[in-house]
Design an enzyme around this catalytic site. Structure first.
Site, PDB file in Angstrom:
ATOM      1  N   LYS A  52     -15.453   4.503  -9.299  1.00 29.97           N
ATOM      2  CA  LYS A  52     -16.350   3.523  -8.660  1.00 29.97           C
ATOM      3  C   LYS A  52     -17.808   3.967  -8.814  1.00 29.97           C
ATOM      4  O   LYS A  52     -18.679   3.162  -9.112  1.00 29.97           O
ATOM      5  CB  LYS A  52     -15.970   3.352  -7.178  1.00 29.97           C
ATOM      6  N   GLN A  96     -12.698   4.704   1.231  1.00 28.64           N
ATOM      7  CA  GLN A  96     -11.549   4.888   0.336  1.00 28.64           C
ATOM      8  C   GLN A  96     -10.282   5.127   1.167  1.00 28.64           C
ATOM      9  O   GLN A  96     -10.261   5.976   2.053  1.00 28.64           O
ATOM     10  CB  GLN A  96     -11.814   6.070  -0.615  1.00 28.64           C
ATOM     11  N   ASP A 119     -14.942  -4.591   0.064  1.00 28.97           N
ATOM     12  CA  ASP A 119     -13.510  -4.572  -0.270  1.00 28.97           C
ATOM     13  C   ASP A 119     -12.807  -5.849   0.210  1.00 28.97           C
ATOM     14  O   ASP A 119     -11.673  -6.128  -0.187  1.00 28.97           O
ATOM     15  CB  ASP A 119     -12.826  -3.359   0.394  1.00 28.97           C
TER      16      ASP A 119
END
Ligand code: NAP
Length: 278
Positions: A52, A96, A119
């Site tokens: 990422k 994460q 997200d």
């Protein structure tokens, strides 16, 4: 033989579009910034976070890395998210997953400001998707819609079957296909006569998490098959939930693993970051 849906090429296209938009925003004095938080050092998470950060660097997005020790308390993590929620120079926040067991994942995700939830996991964004309002959409299913659209595959009016009902893939996938006017069926581990259902599908989306489970006898002749699964087989090679060799000759189009859905997830994360700053 089926047409291969090229996730590598389509994700590269999306990243180029993001790069251009980031450059334009920079000219207007806006620096797109993503905060990435990792707690502990799970090796798979470290790889995902690294990818990422690399994608951000390529596109011109500033990434702020928070690598917190395994012993970080929930209160400490929530305090950091609270601080990032309040910072005007931070557009997106990503935590994460998975988190260490002593931290309540749901509580953490619910604390992220929905306007920075790149997200698309916050209940407000999931709810917005449900009722057709604007909001961030989970990256993998959003990427699948892009794969279909950019491969000129019509969704409206089609029989779409999604196998899997996870919050991250299956459920948002079903809602997105519905939004595109597909006729949607969701199958799961308690579904009876799975083959009878999947054989009706014009578009079959497979997100089960079982290597090569879907063989040719699950698939209608000429269907479009999207394989979300990602596994390593006994020879350490990547494979999906679909038995590509047996299924591909019967489809009109199919995603390979690797090079299908996988690259789209990060591309859509980058897209969401740009949106968060626009
Ligand atoms: P998950 O949370 O484990 O969900 C799996 C779903 O499949 C569940 O809804 C489960 O049903 C259903 N299922 C399990 N066995 C089944 C069976 N025999 N018949 C029918 N349905 C069955 O997995 P996920 O997070 O959605 O991920 C699915 C796969 O996609 C995994 O391989 C994952 O690694 C991969 N993935 C890839 C990406 C990417 O970027 N390419 C992103 C996310 C996930 P129940 O609900 O009844 O248990």
């Amino acid at each position: 033989m089926a047409k291969l849906i090229d996730g590598k090429a389509i994700s590269a296209q999306i990243k180029e579009e993001c790069k251009e938009r980031v450059a334009k925003l920079k000219e207007e004095g806006i620096e797109v910034t993503l905060a990435v938080i990792q707690v502990g050092n799970d090796p798979a998470s470290t790889v995902y976070v690294g990818n990422k950060k690399k994608a951000c660097a390529y596109i011109g997005i500033r990434s702020l890395a928070y690598e917190l020790p395994e012993e970080t308390t929930q209160e400490e993590l929530l305090a950091l998210i609270g601080e990032l929620n309040g910072r005007k120079d931070v557009n997106g926040i990503l935590v994460q997953l998975p988190l260490p067991k002593h931290i309540d994942e749901e509580k953490v995700l619910d604390t992220i400001d929905p306007a920075k939830d790149v997200d698309g996991f916050h209940p407000q964004n999931v709810g917005a998707l449900c009722i057709g309002k604007k909001g961030f959409v989970s990256c993998t299913p959003a990427g699948i819609i892009q794969l279909l659209k950019r491969s000129d595959i019509e969704i409206a009016g089609k029989e779409c079957v999604v196998i899997g009902r996870s919050n991250i893939v299956g459920k948002p996938m079903a809602l997105l296909l519905l939004r595109e006017n597909g006729t949607v069926t969701v199958a799961h581990s308690r579904t009876r006569d799975l083959k009878e259902i999947t054989k009706r599908a014009d578009i079959l989306i497979v997100a089960i998490g079982k290597p090569k489970m879907i063989t040719a006898d699950y698939v209608k002749e000429g269907a479009v098959v999207i394989d979300v699964g990602i596994h390593r087989n006994e020879n350490n090679k990547l494979c999906g939930d679909v038995d590509f060799e047996s299924v591909a000759p019967h489809c009109s189009a199919i995603t390979p693993v690797p090079g299908g859905v996988g690259p789209m997830t990060i591309a859509m994360l980058m897209h969401n970051c740009v949106e968060s700053a626009s």
